[in-house]
Design a protein around this motif. Sequence first.
Motif, PDB file in Angstrom:
ATOM      1  N   LEU A 122       1.490 -45.422 -10.062  1.00  0.00           N
ATOM      2  CA  LEU A 122       2.189 -43.483  -9.869  1.00  0.00           C
ATOM      3  C   LEU A 122       3.457 -42.924  -9.432  1.00  0.00           C
ATOM      4  N   ALA A 123       3.809 -44.117  -8.308  1.00  0.00           N
ATOM      5  CA  ALA A 123       5.403 -43.818  -7.922  1.00  0.00           C
ATOM      6  C   ALA A 123       6.567 -44.117  -9.053  1.00  0.00           C
ATOM      7  N   ALA A 124       5.980 -44.630 -10.273  1.00  0.00           N
ATOM      8  CA  ALA A 124       6.765 -45.064 -10.919  1.00  0.00           C
ATOM      9  C   ALA A 124       7.323 -44.044 -12.186  1.00  0.00           C
ATOM     10  N   ARG A 125       5.921 -43.399 -12.197  1.00  0.00           N
ATOM     11  CA  ARG A 125       6.137 -42.020 -13.231  1.00  0.00           C
ATOM     12  C   ARG A 125       6.688 -41.355 -12.963  1.00  0.00           C
ATOM     13  N   THR A 126       6.281 -40.251 -11.610  1.00  0.00           N
ATOM     14  CA  THR A 126       6.441 -39.770 -10.923  1.00  0.00           C
ATOM     15  C   THR A 126       7.733 -39.790 -10.785  1.00  0.00           C
ATOM     16  N   GLN A 127       9.063 -40.983 -10.158  1.00  0.00           N
ATOM     17  CA  GLN A 127      10.417 -41.426 -10.708  1.00  0.00           C
ATOM     18  C   GLN A 127      10.791 -41.179 -12.021  1.00  0.00           C
ATOM     19  N   ARG A 128      10.167 -41.247 -13.627  1.00  0.00           N
ATOM     20  CA  ARG A 128      10.812 -41.470 -14.644  1.00  0.00           C
ATOM     21  C   ARG A 128      10.067 -39.669 -14.676  1.00  0.00           C
ATOM     22  N   ALA A 129       9.458 -38.997 -14.445  1.00  0.00           N
ATOM     23  CA  ALA A 129       8.863 -37.508 -14.104  1.00  0.00           C
ATOM     24  C   ALA A 129      10.453 -36.908 -13.765  1.00  0.00           C
ATOM     25  N   TRP A 130      10.391 -36.937 -12.636  1.00  0.00           N
ATOM     26  CA  TRP A 130      11.340 -35.553 -11.549  1.00  0.00           C
ATOM     27  C   TRP A 130      12.451 -35.952 -12.707  1.00  0.00           C
ATOM     28  N   SER A 131      13.358 -37.738 -12.275  1.00  0.00           N
ATOM     29  CA  SER A 131      13.944 -37.259 -12.808  1.00  0.00           C
ATOM     30  C   SER A 131      14.885 -37.113 -14.248  1.00  0.00           C
ATOM     31  N   ALA A 132      13.534 -36.722 -15.253  1.00  0.00           N
ATOM     32  CA  ALA A 132      14.043 -36.136 -16.012  1.00  0.00           C
ATOM     33  C   ALA A 132      13.798 -34.582 -16.226  1.00  0.00           C
ATOM     34  N   VAL A 133      13.689 -33.839 -14.892  1.00  0.00           N
ATOM     35  CA  VAL A 133      13.192 -32.110 -14.772  1.00  0.00           C
ATOM     36  C   VAL A 133      14.311 -32.251 -13.802  1.00  0.00           C
ATOM     37  N   ASP A 134      14.755 -33.132 -13.024  1.00  0.00           N
ATOM     38  CA  ASP A 134      15.881 -32.906 -12.325  1.00  0.00           C
ATOM     39  C   ASP A 134      16.744 -34.041 -11.685  1.00  0.00           C
ATOM     40  N   PRO A 135      17.833 -34.675 -12.610  1.00  0.00           N
ATOM     41  CA  PRO A 135      18.636 -35.791 -12.278  1.00  0.00           C
ATOM     42  C   PRO A 135      19.375 -35.844 -10.767  1.00  0.00           C
ATOM     43  N   LYS A 136      19.447 -34.525 -11.360  1.00  0.00           N
ATOM     44  CA  LYS A 136      21.044 -34.552  -9.706  1.00  0.00           C
ATOM     45  C   LYS A 136      19.954 -34.733  -8.364  1.00  0.00           C
ATOM     46  N   ASN A 137      18.363 -34.453  -8.670  1.00  0.00           N
ATOM     47  CA  ASN A 137      17.666 -35.072  -7.086  1.00  0.00           C
ATOM     48  C   ASN A 137      16.626 -35.718  -7.930  1.00  0.00           C
ATOM     49  N   ALA A 138      17.477 -37.048  -8.249  1.00  0.00           N
ATOM     50  CA  ALA A 138      16.280 -37.935  -8.849  1.00  0.00           C
ATOM     51  C   ALA A 138      15.397 -38.396  -7.905  1.00  0.00           C
ATOM     52  N   ASP A 139      15.593 -38.552  -6.103  1.00  0.00           N
ATOM     53  CA  ASP A 139      14.660 -38.590  -5.221  1.00  0.00           C
ATOM     54  C   ASP A 139      14.285 -37.996  -4.478  1.00  0.00           C
ATOM     55  N   ALA A 140      14.111 -36.862  -4.703  1.00  0.00           N
ATOM     56  CA  ALA A 140      14.004 -35.718  -3.698  1.00  0.00           C
ATOM     57  C   ALA A 140      12.872 -35.438  -3.446  1.00  0.00           C
ATOM     58  N   TRP A 141      11.746 -36.368  -4.179  1.00  0.00           N
ATOM     59  CA  TRP A 141       9.740 -35.882  -4.421  1.00  0.00           C
ATOM     60  C   TRP A 141       9.995 -36.840  -3.558  1.00  0.00           C
ATOM     61  N   ARG A 142      10.365 -37.946  -2.502  1.00  0.00           N
ATOM     62  CA  ARG A 142       9.885 -38.879  -1.928  1.00  0.00           C
ATOM     63  C   ARG A 142       9.752 -38.612  -0.615  1.00  0.00           C
TER      64      ARG A 142
END
Length: 314
Positions: A122-142
């Motif tokens: 689930l975390a890997a899917r989240t990383q891909r999805a978040w990077s697609a919509v907010d590439p400048k803050n790709a790890d902010a979701w963590r």
Amino acid sequence: MRTILAGLMLAAAMTGGAARAQAIEDPEANVVDALVVSAKLPGPAWWRVSDGDTTIYVLGVPSALPKGMAWDRSVLERRLDGASVLLTPPVWQAGLTDIPAMLRLRGQLKDDGDWIARSPALAARTQRAWSAVDPKNADAWRKWKPAFVALQLNNKANGEAQLKVSEPDRTISDLARKRRVKSRPAAVHKAMPMLKTLVREHSEAAGLTCLSETLDATEAGPAPIRAAADAWAKGRVKDALAGPRSAERCELLMPGVVDLKRQLIEDEVQALADLLKTPGHAVAYFPLRALVAENGVLDKLRARGITVRTPAEG
């Protein structure tokens, strides 16, 4: 207001609690086939609720529309002319004194990242999805708990897809204002009691399931949402109902929300029944699925013996 409610519910959900299996109880899962028909008139579908001397024209609306999407407003404008009132969905209110509590609640949504280790796929899917919509803050979701990640991801994806959660509500209200038709909500509820319930009763599984639901919709892209919006604009009710429901299903995972959904339907049913006591005609708009669901607004009105005509009848 629907967006504010969804955000508050998601924001309150993941303040603690043990993980457990979480199924989704959906009181609007099934619809009444006789009510799900295409419109005879141009534009979105309308239903008519009436008695001897009153007619209420009821429009079913989606939760959002693509920015700038055109839809035929001629029927709406005609029905607003001379209407006694525009009846809108129930609203949720929070006072200035509630703001500190809400800010404290948001602070509790910070996370140490343990769920990422427990749910690596689930975390890997989240990383891909978040990077697609907010590439400048790709790890902010963590740094956030899963339910709040889902809320933010949904908002970012909506922004990327140029979806306006304020529409079509704003356009309907603006047209009513221009015609000097007063708007009135079906009911008014206080937000904080609901939030306190959500803080006391929650589960980690709810947040994880909510995130998975959101990722399903995000990965599918905006095409299904746009197709459903286009169907709504052309009065094709069945196709309009086929759009993704991840945000609604997330809400349903939160404690007390299933009962709350049923209460909102009761609010709308009673508001329409009360409005029938005023001779003349009025206009109302409510969420589309709640209108046509089994034990939904129109189904309950028919059970009371109130006449309901479908969009196929014009």
